[in-house]
Write a protein that holds these residues in place. Sequence first.
Motif, PDB file in Angstrom:
ATOM      1  N   LEU A  25      32.850 -68.097  29.989  1.00 44.21           N
ATOM      2  CA  LEU A  25      32.809 -68.882  28.765  1.00 44.21           C
ATOM      3  C   LEU A  25      32.163 -68.075  27.651  1.00 44.21           C
ATOM      4  N   LEU A  26      32.737 -68.143  26.461  1.00 42.96           N
ATOM      5  CA  LEU A  26      32.172 -67.467  25.294  1.00 42.96           C
ATOM      6  C   LEU A  26      31.551 -68.517  24.375  1.00 42.96           C
ATOM      7  N   ILE A  27      30.253 -68.432  24.196  1.00 48.25           N
ATOM      8  CA  ILE A  27      29.514 -69.391  23.384  1.00 48.25           C
ATOM      9  C   ILE A  27      29.461 -68.893  21.946  1.00 48.25           C
ATOM     10  N   PRO A  28      29.856 -69.702  20.982  1.00 44.45           N
ATOM     11  CA  PRO A  28      29.786 -69.254  19.582  1.00 44.45           C
ATOM     12  C   PRO A  28      28.337 -68.981  19.163  1.00 44.45           C
ATOM     13  N   ASP A  29      28.187 -68.026  18.276  1.00 43.82           N
ATOM     14  CA  ASP A  29      26.851 -67.712  17.775  1.00 43.82           C
ATOM     15  C   ASP A  29      26.239 -68.893  17.033  1.00 43.82           C
ATOM     16  N   ALA A  30      27.085 -69.688  16.388  1.00 44.83           N
ATOM     17  CA  ALA A  30      26.562 -70.833  15.647  1.00 44.83           C
ATOM     18  C   ALA A  30      25.901 -71.848  16.585  1.00 44.83           C
ATOM     19  N   MET A  31      26.504 -72.088  17.750  1.00 46.86           N
ATOM     20  CA  MET A  31      25.904 -73.036  18.696  1.00 46.86           C
ATOM     21  C   MET A  31      24.612 -72.474  19.270  1.00 46.86           C
ATOM     22  N   ALA A  32      24.593 -71.202  19.624  1.00 45.74           N
ATOM     23  CA  ALA A  32      23.358 -70.599  20.133  1.00 45.74           C
ATOM     24  C   ALA A  32      22.255 -70.634  19.074  1.00 45.74           C
ATOM     25  N   ALA A  85      21.895 -71.303  33.799  1.00 48.68           N
ATOM     26  CA  ALA A  85      21.226 -70.810  32.596  1.00 48.68           C
ATOM     27  C   ALA A  85      21.256 -69.291  32.531  1.00 48.68           C
ATOM     28  N   TRP A  86      20.988 -68.623  33.650  1.00 48.32           N
ATOM     29  CA  TRP A  86      21.033 -67.153  33.646  1.00 48.32           C
ATOM     30  C   TRP A  86      22.457 -66.652  33.421  1.00 48.32           C
ATOM     31  N   ARG A  87      23.434 -67.283  34.031  1.00 45.85           N
ATOM     32  CA  ARG A  87      24.822 -66.831  33.904  1.00 45.85           C
ATOM     33  C   ARG A  87      25.296 -66.952  32.454  1.00 45.85           C
ATOM     34  N   LEU A  88      24.940 -68.032  31.776  1.00 43.88           N
ATOM     35  CA  LEU A  88      25.348 -68.182  30.386  1.00 43.88           C
ATOM     36  C   LEU A  88      24.650 -67.169  29.489  1.00 43.88           C
ATOM     37  N   MET A  89      23.377 -66.922  29.709  1.00 42.52           N
ATOM     38  CA  MET A  89      22.663 -65.946  28.883  1.00 42.52           C
ATOM     39  C   MET A  89      23.162 -64.533  29.120  1.00 42.52           C
ATOM     40  N   ALA A  90      23.614 -64.217  30.329  1.00 34.02           N
ATOM     41  CA  ALA A  90      24.013 -62.850  30.654  1.00 34.02           C
ATOM     42  C   ALA A  90      25.456 -62.554  30.287  1.00 34.02           C
ATOM     43  N   PHE A  91      26.356 -63.528  30.359  1.00 29.99           N
ATOM     44  CA  PHE A  91      27.786 -63.221  30.231  1.00 29.99           C
ATOM     45  C   PHE A  91      28.503 -64.033  29.155  1.00 29.99           C
ATOM     46  N   SER A  92      27.865 -65.052  28.559  1.00 31.90           N
ATOM     47  CA  SER A  92      28.579 -65.912  27.624  1.00 31.90           C
ATOM     48  C   SER A  92      28.141 -65.759  26.178  1.00 31.90           C
ATOM     49  N   LEU A  93      27.124 -64.983  25.902  1.00 35.74           N
ATOM     50  CA  LEU A  93      26.662 -64.789  24.535  1.00 35.74           C
ATOM     51  C   LEU A  93      27.235 -63.509  23.956  1.00 35.74           C
ATOM     52  N   SER A  94      27.255 -63.449  22.653  1.00 33.56           N
ATOM     53  CA  SER A  94      27.711 -62.229  21.986  1.00 33.56           C
ATOM     54  C   SER A  94      26.672 -61.123  22.160  1.00 33.56           C
ATOM     55  N   PRO A  95      27.054 -59.862  22.034  1.00 32.83           N
ATOM     56  CA  PRO A  95      26.072 -58.779  22.202  1.00 32.83           C
ATOM     57  C   PRO A  95      24.890 -58.886  21.250  1.00 32.83           C
ATOM     58  N   ALA A  96      25.130 -59.299  20.006  1.00 32.96           N
ATOM     59  CA  ALA A  96      24.032 -59.403  19.056  1.00 32.96           C
ATOM     60  C   ALA A  96      23.044 -60.492  19.478  1.00 32.96           C
ATOM     61  N   THR A  97      23.561 -61.629  19.946  1.00 28.48           N
ATOM     62  CA  THR A  97      22.670 -62.707  20.384  1.00 28.48           C
ATOM     63  C   THR A  97      21.909 -62.305  21.637  1.00 28.48           C
ATOM     64  N   ARG A  98      22.555 -61.587  22.545  1.00 24.38           N
ATOM     65  CA  ARG A  98      21.842 -61.140  23.751  1.00 24.38           C
ATOM     66  C   ARG A  98      20.717 -60.185  23.401  1.00 24.38           C
ATOM     67  N   ARG A  99      20.973 -59.254  22.509  1.00 22.45           N
ATOM     68  CA  ARG A  99      19.916 -58.303  22.133  1.00 22.45           C
ATOM     69  C   ARG A  99      18.767 -59.030  21.420  1.00 22.45           C
ATOM     70  N   ARG A 100      19.086 -60.052  20.651  1.00 21.00           N
ATOM     71  CA  ARG A 100      18.037 -60.800  19.966  1.00 21.00           C
ATOM     72  C   ARG A 100      17.097 -61.474  20.960  1.00 21.00           C
ATOM     73  N   HIS A 101      17.616 -61.823  22.115  1.00 20.93           N
ATOM     74  CA  HIS A 101      16.800 -62.492  23.133  1.00 20.93           C
ATOM     75  C   HIS A 101      16.447 -61.564  24.289  1.00 20.93           C
ATOM     76  N   GLN A 102      16.548 -60.260  24.059  1.00 30.55           N
ATOM     77  CA  GLN A 102      16.108 -59.235  25.008  1.00 30.55           C
ATOM     78  C   GLN A 102      16.869 -59.309  26.328  1.00 30.55           C
ATOM     79  N   ILE A 103      18.147 -59.628  26.263  1.00 32.00           N
ATOM     80  CA  ILE A 103      19.021 -59.596  27.439  1.00 32.00           C
ATOM     81  C   ILE A 103      19.838 -58.315  27.356  1.00 32.00           C
ATOM     82  N   PRO A 104      19.663 -57.373  28.274  1.00 32.51           N
ATOM     83  CA  PRO A 104      20.398 -56.102  28.187  1.00 32.51           C
ATOM     84  C   PRO A 104      21.865 -56.291  28.570  1.00 32.51           C
TER      85      PRO A 104
END
Length: 489
Positions: A25-32, A85-104
């Motif tokens: 699933l791809l979560i929009p940046d606006a929802m995050a 929760a971990w699966r969505l943070m690791a694979f469903s966020l955009s790269p910019a949102t992941r870096r903002r939350h320190q997810i490599p």
Amino acid sequence: MPGGSRPRTARVAACRPRPVTEAPLLIPDAMAAHLDDLLTDTGVIEVIEAELARRPGPSGLPVRTVLLGLLLAIYYTGSAQLADAWRLMAFSLSPATRRRHQIPDIDPDDRHAQHALSRRFYRAFDKITTGLDVVRVDRRRRLTAAEADLYATAWDDDEPEHQCKRDLLQDIVTRLVLTPVRRARGRGYLAHYGGDVGIDATAIPTWARPPRLRRSTGQPLASIEITAGWHHSAGDGPPTFGYSATLATAARTRDVIGAHPQLALGLVIDTPHRRVGSAAITALDAITSLGLPTGTLAVDRAYTDQTADHFARPARGRGYRLALDYKAEQRGLQGSVHGALLVDGTLACPLMPAPLLHATTGLDDAAVRAPDDELTALIHARQPYFLKVKQISDAEGRLRLQCPAAGTAPSVNCPRFNQARAAARGPRTRVDLTDDGSGPRTPPPSPPSCCRRPAATTGVCRRSAPSRPSPCTRATSATRTSSARTCPT
């Protein structure tokens, strides 16, 4: 299920749309960003970080990352499971949102990298829960019942450190619940809210197994969740092992003008069937901080059976009128105060006719909740006999009630009230010409104090602010003054 049909929840889940591919699933940046802003407005991140600042060890993933993952899991999956929760943070966020939350960024095919990131996420969550726990307990094994009881006392004792942790947990829950309510109020969604509240306790099941006996020795073993218990609902279904969630919701009556969302206004999680009344009062205190009006508080029988000091008096002291549900043996005449009769929770004239007084005596739930025309007419006929509020509660919590035959708009004509009013103007000398003085003189029976005085004062309890009447109360008052009835002598 009868007829082989599946439960409604299973049918609804089967009708949900399914993805046509196995892509994540791809979560929009606006929802995050929206959920991230909601977390910021709650202020719980600063509260938790301040509590964890004294703990040693590496910082790990931020608290915001874990909480945002749980919010995303609740929104997209309907459950707060840590794996989702971990699966969505690791694979469903955009790269910019992941870096903002320190997810490599990790390779989806690299299982070792996935395992390492998941362990970091789990350790961050474990750090939050252990830091906020009232008492540290080894949840990797089952404790004996005696050991678990020693730890469970920390949730009930008066030790300042334990009390501080319990207050901190409740503050976090209240912040999470009330922040959406404040946003809704700021946008005008609660403009037509009249202050009516409904409170009920619902079961929250836990994954932990209930207590059992050790097979080899027969020794009692506690559950991993040492403060969980069996929640028994009012129905005939089996009990649920877990916790009880006391929910306060914004109720809505049928005769109000306008609509409003029925939001959750308060939440208290506790061991089932313990501190039932105080949990409801804690939920009401959260509503008080919003500055909303107070109206009718509707509860079920679990709160009707509570002692007055645990629930009824504190609730009335906060400005709420109670709408209680009674058992069959509790309906009808329930007692008296200053001579006034307590009829189904309302003080009434002592000369209320017997058919009205006992209209609901001994009736079962089906007859009361779906009354026929005859019972409805009897219940409405009670209204003119109810005592009227002359003055709202003062600073000491005293409420002044007035006889229904008094005032500028009396709803009944009472001979006792007329006699008392005539006696107040001064005594009159009356000579009985038929009395020869040979028989004993028997004084007439004295009427109760509520009939001898124009108003009676009852002690409710200390209240913080006067309540304003809801449209239901105003409509009832208008009904009482629309027609006058005559009390029987």
